[in-house]
Scaffold this motif. Structure first.
Motif, PDB file in Angstrom:
ATOM      1  N   ARG A  37      48.950  48.734  50.877  1.00  0.00           N
ATOM      2  CA  ARG A  37      47.969  47.674  50.730  1.00  0.00           C
ATOM      3  C   ARG A  37      48.493  46.631  49.770  1.00  0.00           C
ATOM      4  N   GLU A  39      47.263  43.707  46.901  1.00  0.00           N
ATOM      5  CA  GLU A  39      46.209  43.234  46.015  1.00  0.00           C
ATOM      6  C   GLU A  39      46.676  41.940  45.373  1.00  0.00           C
ATOM      7  N   THR A 115      42.926  42.369  38.673  1.00  0.00           N
ATOM      8  CA  THR A 115      42.898  42.159  40.121  1.00  0.00           C
ATOM      9  C   THR A 115      41.657  41.368  40.512  1.00  0.00           C
ATOM     10  N   GLN A 117      39.368  42.341  42.293  1.00  0.00           N
ATOM     11  CA  GLN A 117      38.225  43.251  42.250  1.00  0.00           C
ATOM     12  C   GLN A 117      37.751  43.497  40.821  1.00  0.00           C
TER      13      GLN A 117
END
Length: 147
Positions: A37, A39, A115, A117
């Motif tokens: 993934r 980020e 990040t 998030q």
């Protein structure tokens, strides 16, 4: 005499076991993702960290052996036994410190990234590339890239 040999063997076995301990290598402190993934985030801080040098235990073993031999020369009877034990323990401490000083500490850079998030992830690097505080970055496969 028999007791001294057993005690010396126990001390030596303990030192050998301590020398076999492993220390984890410096790696990113964030959990490894199970799937590939990407980020995105921003570099929050870059700190220079002074790491303690790690020892193999060899210095402690050698120091203990030398200390035991020197300690054995002191006194007679039960004093000789005590001298051997104290010499081995003192030699182990001194030998370990000498090895630690000779290996030297390894400095590294700790890069903290916030990040998208809102999580803070840290990465440790021996050499700092072109990253600066405030840079926007992409984290791909636990590697940090500027973008």
């Amino acid at each position: 005499m028999q007791r001294t040999i057993r005690l010396s063997a126990a001390v030596l076995a303990t030192l050998i076991a301590a020398g076999c301990a492993t220390h984890p290598a410096t790696q990113p402190s964030a959990p490894t993702p199970s799937a590939y993934r990407v980020e995105y985030g921003q570099v929050q801080s870059i700190d220079l960290v002074r790491a303690e040098s790690q020892t193999t235990g060899g210095g402690a073993l050698l120091g203990a052996a030398v200390g035991a031999v020197v300690g054995r020369q002191i006194g007679s009877g039960s004093g000789r036994t005590a001298g051997t034990i104290v010499g081995a323990m003192g030699g182990a401490v001194v030998g370990n410190q000498i090895e630690k000083n000779n290996r030297g500490a390894q400095d590294f850079y700790r890069v903290a990234i916030v990040t998208q998030q809102g999580q803070v992830r840290t990465f440790d690097y021996q050499q700092l590339s072109e990253l600066r505080v405030g840079d926007r970055v992409r984290i791909e496969n636990n590697q940090v890239y500027r973008y």
